[in-house]
Structures are given as structure tokens and as C-alpha cells.
Write a protein that holds these residues in place. Structure first.
Motif, PDB file in Angstrom:
ATOM      1  N   LEU A 118       0.851  -1.174   0.000  1.00 56.56           N
ATOM      2  CA  LEU A 118       0.000   0.000   0.000  1.00 56.56           C
ATOM      3  C   LEU A 118       0.895   1.235   0.000  1.00 56.56           C
ATOM      4  CD1 LEU A 118      -3.034   0.446   0.113  1.00 56.56           C
ATOM      5  CD2 LEU A 118      -2.805   0.783   2.564  1.00 56.56           C
ATOM      6  N   ILE A 119       0.645   2.121  -0.958  1.00 57.59           N
ATOM      7  CA  ILE A 119       1.444   3.340  -1.041  1.00 57.59           C
ATOM      8  C   ILE A 119       0.517   4.545  -1.063  1.00 57.59           C
ATOM      9  CG2 ILE A 119       2.934   4.671  -2.602  1.00 57.59           C
ATOM     10  CD1 ILE A 119       4.481   2.258  -3.169  1.00 57.59           C
ATOM     11  N   VAL A 120       0.912   5.588  -0.366  1.00 63.56           N
ATOM     12  CA  VAL A 120       0.142   6.824  -0.410  1.00 63.56           C
ATOM     13  C   VAL A 120       0.843   7.767  -1.376  1.00 63.56           C
ATOM     14  CG1 VAL A 120      -0.669   8.810   0.901  1.00 63.56           C
ATOM     15  CG2 VAL A 120      -0.675   6.556   1.956  1.00 63.56           C
ATOM     16  N   GLN A 154       2.205  10.987  -2.770  1.00 62.17           N
ATOM     17  CA  GLN A 154       2.563  12.233  -2.078  1.00 62.17           C
ATOM     18  C   GLN A 154       1.968  13.460  -2.757  1.00 62.17           C
ATOM     19  OE1 GLN A 154       4.044  12.886   0.904  1.00 62.17           O
ATOM     20  NE2 GLN A 154       3.687  10.701   1.120  1.00 62.17           N
ATOM     21  N   ASP A 190      -2.533  12.158  -2.464  1.00 58.32           N
ATOM     22  CA  ASP A 190      -3.006  11.492  -1.257  1.00 58.32           C
ATOM     23  C   ASP A 190      -3.898  10.279  -1.541  1.00 58.32           C
ATOM     24  OD1 ASP A 190      -2.537  11.551   1.465  1.00 58.32           O
ATOM     25  OD2 ASP A 190      -4.476  12.441   1.925  1.00 58.32           O
ATOM     26  N   ALA A 191      -3.831   9.728  -2.745  1.00 61.22           N
ATOM     27  CA  ALA A 191      -4.621   8.530  -3.031  1.00 61.22           C
ATOM     28  C   ALA A 191      -3.910   7.310  -2.445  1.00 61.22           C
ATOM     29  CB  ALA A 191      -4.782   8.365  -4.533  1.00 61.22           C
ATOM     30  N   LEU A 192      -4.713   6.353  -1.984  1.00 57.94           N
ATOM     31  CA  LEU A 192      -4.155   5.090  -1.511  1.00 57.94           C
ATOM     32  C   LEU A 192      -4.055   4.156  -2.700  1.00 57.94           C
ATOM     33  CD1 LEU A 192      -6.134   4.504   1.783  1.00 57.94           C
ATOM     34  CD2 LEU A 192      -3.665   4.415   1.587  1.00 57.94           C
ATOM     35  N   ILE A 193      -2.855   3.730  -3.005  1.00 58.86           N
ATOM     36  CA  ILE A 193      -2.649   2.908  -4.186  1.00 58.86           C
ATOM     37  C   ILE A 193      -2.085   1.554  -3.766  1.00 58.86           C
ATOM     38  CG2 ILE A 193      -1.556   2.796  -6.457  1.00 58.86           C
ATOM     39  CD1 ILE A 193      -3.217   5.294  -6.215  1.00 58.86           C
TER      40      ILE A 193
END
Ligand SMILES: [Zn+2]
Ligand SMILES: [Zn+2]
Lengths: 219, 219
Positions: free
Chosen positions: A16-18, A20, A23-26
Motif C-alpha cells: 500500500l502506497i500513499v 505524495q 493522497d490517493a491510496l494505491i
């Protein structure tokens, strides 16, 4: 306090990456990342991950060659101009020195910082970081080095300086005899090494590795 | 490129009370009743949104615009050639390049020293306006514009590097000397201020507008 939202099972497959920038959660599939692909944010096209893992050895060697070339690239004459028997020479460092002598301290320090210090520090830091990562010595010093590298990275301006050399050459070419010197070739190689290592080296991959090793700021 | 599921609605980290560290990319849960915390992996301060981003960026942009005045009014360098002295401001430097028929360099110097700083400041001002006045623009394009502003920034150092090269190259006592001018100091301050301003601006604020707009539509 703060807890990681990843559990160990998931981290094998996905991460899980935010983003920068938006601000979407990918959710990123790590299997594809391992093949050396870069990943962009599907929402804003911002860059998420350059590399999943660094190839440490090549980066270390590039940084080392950069350090070797530092002296000739910065202290040997880049070009010299002679008009009616008088001649003037330019080296990277001399330009800074001359500005400081004329009393332009602020400008001299800015030029010194962007064209000499930052590239030097970048090579030093990358060498230190990749060496430590290669030997798997995860220390607080390594974390400081990584953070420092990420802070100064944007201030490196060797590519701009190369164009500046080119402009000065064209501008002054009909003033007198303008000779390109050995320092210029060293500088170009120095610049190429800088570009090469900056595109290859991904500090976040080192952070990710430290995270997987269970390292943290408070340990 | 690694493929990522492209669904239209993205979950936003802040709504899930998650935050991604800007330095190491670690995803953390924000402690209850907090807007900021320390990253567990790298120790950097993490925020949902950068505090006072808009007012800081605006202050820096205004400073930049004010500094542009001395940067363009005062000479960036003084050329002393065979007894005659001429003071070059940025604009007169471009003009004399056109007079000499060096159109290529004239365009490059114009873009780097005049167009880039002005467009960058206007662009940032525009970004601040978008957030402040909630202008409903295409978010992806705004994000693209922000990224362009970020990349072009360092190229305005070009003219300063040229000055630092020329002061040593053209240092031929009686025949010709080039010295730096006060304008160069002001101009280097513009460059520094704009680079810092890009990084104080939080691009997530632009995307926040999208979620608030769609919230309103759905309610
Ligand atoms: Zn994004
Ligand atoms: Zn962190």
C-alpha cells in the motif's frame, strides 16, 4: 501509537502506497515491481516508485568514480581565453573564488553550493549509503545520510552549469582565442556520472529494505 | 509500467486516517486527535497536509515578485572592454545578444532568466488561487502544471552560472574585465525563493478540492 497498516502476509504480494501528490491510496503489486518497472500514480500521474530494489554495486562504483573525478572536474581549467597576449582561465572553483573576492558572498556561496558542494555530497552520500546497504549495516548514521541526500538532491545543478559553459563559449568566441581545456572533458564525465547515479539510485528502496528488516527510528 | 487497477474512485489516505511519509514512503495510521506525527521508520515529521502551506507559499511568491524588481533594474554584470564600460541588466543582455545576431542564445537566456522565474511565480500564485478560491479546474492538468514548475525551476540559475564563468574567463586587466553586479545577487535570491516556494506548496490541497466537490454533489 502509530502502527503499520501492512501485515506480513500482504507485503509479499502487494504494498500500500500513499501518493505524495494527491493522497490517493494505491495498491502496488510487488511481483511486477521486482522486474524493475517504475510505477506512477493512476490518479495524478505522479511518480510513485522508481525502483523496488537498488542495484547497489553499480551505484557504488559510479559514486566512487565520481569522487575520483571530483578534483579534475572542479580544479582543472575548463576553458581559457586569450586576447592580445593576455589570458584568463576558468575553473569551476575559480569562478566561485572570483565572485567572493569581488564581495558577492551570497552569490558565490549559491554557485558553490549548487555546482560544487551538492554534487560532491551526493557522490559521498551514495557511496556511504550503498556500501552500508551492501554490507547490511543498518545504522542511525545511514538513516541520517539518506535523509540528507533526499534534502539536497534538488539543489544539484550540474546540467544547468554545462549549458552555462556552452553559452559562455558562444558568447566569448569572437572576443579572442578561446581554448577548451581538459577540465571540460572531466566535467562532462562528472556530469554524466551524476545523471547516471541519480536516475539509478532510489533512496526509498533502501528505506523499504530497512522497514522489511524491522528497523525503525527508535531502535 | 506495472499495471494498477484503474478504478475511477480512489480512497483517500486522509479519510482513512492514514498518512504516507514524504521521505521514506512508509504508510502509518495517524494517532487519534492528531494532524501530525513522527514517522516510525525514518523519524521525519509527517502531516496530513503541510501546515500553513498556502500562507507560506503566498509569502514566498510575493517576496519573489518584489525581488524581481532589483533583479531586473540593476546590472547583473559590468563589462569593461578596451576602456569603455557597459552595465548589463538581464534584459539589456538579451537585447545585445539580439544586436550581435546571436538569436539562439538570446532565446535561451530570455527563457531561463526572464520567462522561467516569472512563469514560475505566476504559476505558484495561480496554484494558491485555485486552492483558496476553489477554482474547479481539471486536477490532472493542474498537477501536471505543478510538476512542470518544479522541474524548470533550477534553469533560472543559468545566467548566474554564466556570470560566474565570465568573471574568471574575461579577467584580462587592461583589455577586458567582467565583474558581477548587484542585480545578480537579487536574481539569485529570486531563484532560491522560488525553489523553496515550490516545496512549501502542498499539491494534495488541489486534489482535496475534488473530494469536497464530489462530496457536495453526492449529498
Ligand atoms: Zn497521485
Ligand atoms: Zn518516514
Amino acid at each position: 501509537m502509530t502502527t503499520s497498516c501492512r501485515n506480513s502476509q500482504d507485503s509479499i504480494k502487494n504494498e500500500l502506497i500513499v501518493c505524495q501528490e494527491c493522497d490517493a491510496l494505491i495498491t502496488v503489486h510487488l511481483a511486477q515491481l521486482r522486474e524493475g518497472n517504475s510505477v506512477s500514480c493512476p490518479r495524478c500521474d505522479g511518480h510513485l516508485i522508481k525502483h523496488y530494489r537498488n542495484r547497489l554495486m553499480p551505484s557504488m562504483l559510479i559514486a566512487l568514480s565520481g569522487l575520483v573525478l571530483f578534483y579534475p572536474a572542479n580544479f582543472l581549467p575548463v576553458m581559457s581565453l586569450s586576447v592580445l597576449g593576455n589570458s584568463g582561465q576558468n575553473t569551476m572553483v575559480k569562478g566561485v573564488y572570483q565572485l567572493a573576492m569581488e564581495g558577492y558572498w551570497w552569490m558565490a556561496s549559491l554557485v558553490l553550493f549548487c555546482s560544487v558542494l551538492v554534487p560532491l555530497l551526493k557522490f559521498c552520500l551514495i557511496f556511504f549509503i550503498t556500501l552500508n546497504a551492501y554490507l547490511s549495516t543498518w545504522s542511525r548514521a545511514l538513516m541520517h545520510a539518506l535523509k540528507f541526500y533526499q534534502k539536497i538532491e534538488v539543489w544539484g545543478m550540474l546540467d544547468v552549469y554545462l549549458i552555462a559553459i556552452l553559452l559562455s563559449y558562444i558568447k566569448m568566441s569572437d572576443m579572442g582565442d578561446l581554448i577548451v581545456d581538459v577540465g571540460l572533458f572531466c566535467f562532462i564525465v562528472f556530469l554524466l556520472l551524476d545523471v547516471l547515479v541519480s536516475t539509478r539510485f532510489e533512496p526509498r528502496a533502501i528505506w523499504r529494505q530497512m522497514d522489511e528488516e524491522g528497523r525503525g527510528w527508535r531502535q | 509500467m506495472a499495471s494498477i487497477e484503474k478504478d475511477k474512485s480512489y480512497s483517500i489516505a486522509k479519510s482513512a486516517r492514514l498518512v504516507g511519509c514524504s521521505v521514506c514512503q512508509k504508510v502509518m495510521r495517524m494517532p487519534v486527535n492528531n494532524e501530525q506525527a513522527d514517522c516510525t521508520l525514518c523519524g521525519s515529521r509527517v502531516f496530513f497536509r503541510r501546515p500553513n502551506s498556502i500562507s507560506q507559499t503566498l509569502a514566498l511568491v510575493i517576496t519573489g515578485f518584489i525581488l524581481l524588481i532589483p533583479a531586473n533594474v540593476y546590472p547583473v554584470m559590468t563589462v569593461l572592454y578596451l576602456g569603455s564600460e557597459s552595465n548589463d541588466t538581464i534584459l539589456s543582455g538579451v537585447m545585445s545578444l539580439i544586436d550581435y545576431g546571436m538569436y539562439g542564445i538570446a532565446i535561451i537566456v530570455f527563457i531561463a532568466s526572464i520567462a522561467v522565474p516569472v512563469l514560475k511565480l505566476l504559476g505558484l500564485l495561480f496554484m494558491v488561487m485555485i486552492v483558496k478560491l476553489k477554482i474547479p479546474l481539471d486536477k490532472k492538468q493542474s498537477a501536471q502544471a505543478y510538476r512542470v514548475i518544479e522541474i524548470i525551476g533550477k534553469w533560472s540559475m543559468l545566467d548566474l552560472f554564466v556570470v560566474s564563468i565570465l568573471v574568471t574567463l574575461v579577467n584580462l586587466d587592461a583589455i577586458a574585465t567582467i565583474t558581477a553586479g548587484i542585480g545578480a545577487t537579487a536574481f539569485s535570491a529570486v531563484v532560491v525563493v522560488t525553489i523553496i516556494a515550490v516545496h512549501t506548496f502542498d499539491p494534495r490541497l488541489i486534489w482535496d478540492l475534488e473530494s469536497t466537490l464530489s462530496d457536495k454533489k453526492s449529498s
